[in-house]
Scaffold this motif. Sequence first.
Motif, short mmCIF file in Angstrom:
data_model
loop_
_atom_site.label_atom_id
_atom_site.label_comp_id
_atom_site.label_asym_id
_atom_site.label_seq_id
_atom_site.Cartn_x
_atom_site.Cartn_y
_atom_site.Cartn_z
N LEU A 1 -6.24 7.45 -3.35
CA LEU A 1 -6.36 7.07 -2.33
C LEU A 1 -7.02 7.89 -1.52
O LEU A 1 -7.14 7.28 -0.18
N VAL B 1 -0.03 -1.81 -4.49
CA VAL B 1 -1.86 -1.40 -4.68
C VAL B 1 -1.90 0.09 -6.01
O VAL B 1 -3.38 -0.02 -6.37
N LEU C 1 0.83 -0.94 0.16
CA LEU C 1 -0.21 0.36 -0.15
C LEU C 1 0.45 1.13 -0.14
O LEU C 1 0.79 2.25 -0.25
N CYS D 1 -8.56 0.13 2.34
CA CYS D 1 -9.04 -1.44 3.14
C CYS D 1 -9.96 -1.81 2.95
O CYS D 1 -10.69 -2.86 3.14
N ALA E 1 -4.35 3.90 4.83
CA ALA E 1 -4.68 2.58 4.30
C ALA E 1 -5.38 1.54 4.96
O ALA E 1 -6.00 0.69 4.04
N CYS F 1 -0.79 6.85 0.35
CA CYS F 1 -0.05 5.42 1.81
C CYS F 1 1.45 5.81 1.79
O CYS F 1 1.85 5.14 2.63
#
Length: 428
Positions: free
Chosen positions: A407, A398, A189, A308, A304, A249
Motif C-alpha cells: 500500500l 484488503v 484496510l 481508496c 488508506a 494501514c
Amino acid sequence: MLILNKTAGVFFKPSRRKIYEFLGGFHFHTGKLFLHKLVLGIETSCDDTAAAVVDEAGNVLGEAIHSQTEVHLKTGGIIPPVAQQLHRENIQRIVQEALSASDVSPSELSAIATTVKPGLALSLGVGLSFSLQLVDQFKKPFIPIHHMEAHALTIRLTNKVEFPFLVLLISGGHCLLALVRGVSDFLLLGKSLDIAPGDMLDKVARRLCLIKHPECSTMSGGKAIEHLAKQGNRLHFDFQPPMQRAKNCDFSFSGLQHVIDKMIMQKEKEEGIEQGQILSSAADIAAAVQHTVACHVAKRTHRAILFCKQRGLLHQSNAVLVVSGGVASNLYIRKALEIVTNATQCTLLCPPPRLCTDNGVMIAWNGVERLRAGLGILHNTEGIRYEPKYVVPFIISVQLYHKNQSLNFAFTVKVFIDILVVLEERLY
C-alpha cells in the motif's frame, strides 16, 4: 464462546416473576398508529448498560444509559465480574426507562436488536439473555448486532452519508480502518496488531497516577490525558510514531506504551519519587503521548485514503471519512485527522460525542438498517450465541483483495511529509 440455550441458567436469566413485574411497569396504549418501523436496541458489550428506541426515519424516541465509569475508576480498570453484576442490577430499569420515554410498549416494536459481539463475555451474556426473554415473551424478530458495525453506521443516523465511505473506529477496545460499501459489507484496510489506542491511553494515565491529580480524579484515563496535555509541552519528550516503515494501514500501540513506561520510570528516578506519586513533568508526557498517537493514527488513515482514491473505491470529489468510537471524542486527534482530510479533499464526519461512546441508539439504528436491508433478522433464536473475540466475517482483508501488493505509493511519501509539517505547525 458459549451457546446460550434453555440450560444456560448459570448466566443472567430473569425470573418469570421479574419479567411480569417488568411488563407491569408499562401502560399499554390503544389507538396509536406507528407508520415507521420501531427497533429497541440493547447494549452491554463492556461497562455501560444502554437501551434506546429508534424509528426508521432516524428519530430517537427514547433512550437511557447507566455508566459504570465511577466504579471502575476506583478499581483501576474494568473487572468483568463487577461489570456483569452492575449490568444485571441495571438492565431491567434501563430498558424500561427507554421504552417509557419513547411512549412505546414492547408489543409495538418491530424488532429487538442487541450487541452480541465483540466485547466482554460476562457483559454480553447479560444483554443477550435479557433480550431473548423479551423476544420470547412478545414474539418479536431478533437482530444480533456487531458492535463495530453499529459504530460505523451511526453516522447515517445523524448525517446523510451514502455508501461507500471510509471509517476509522478508535476506542478503548478497538482500532480499525475499513471501507464501508453497504450494510454488512466492509473492506478491512487496517487494524491494530496489538492493543487499542484508548487502552494504551488509559494505561499511561494509570502509570502516571492521574487519578490522584486534582483536576483529573473523576476522568477516564483518555480524558485525563487530553485534559492534562493542554497544559504540557510535547517538545520536552520525543516519542517516535510506531511502524514508520510498515507499508500498510495497520496500527500498533503496545511498543509505544513500553517506551513511555520506561521514560516514566526514568523520570521518577530523576525526580526522586516513588511509583504512585505524580511527576512534575506529567503534563509534558501527556502532551507528547497524545501528539504521537495523533500522528500515528493520521499517517495510517492518510495511507488508506490514498489507497481508496487510487483504486477508485471512494468518490474522487465527494469522499467521506467517518471517525467514531470513544477516542474519536479527543479533539486533538480529531484535529490531526481534519488536517489529513483537508489535504486529501475529503470530508471528515464524526457523530456527536454522546454517540461516539457505547450507547443504545447506535444498536437500535443498526437494527433499523438491517431491518430495511432484510439482513440478519432472526425469527428463531435457538442456539444464538455471543462471541467476545469474534473476527468479523463480513470484513474482507484488503491484503487478500489486493493480492498482497504494497500500500506504499510513490506519491504517498511526499504528500505525507508535507502533512507532517502541517501537523507540527498547527496542532499547537
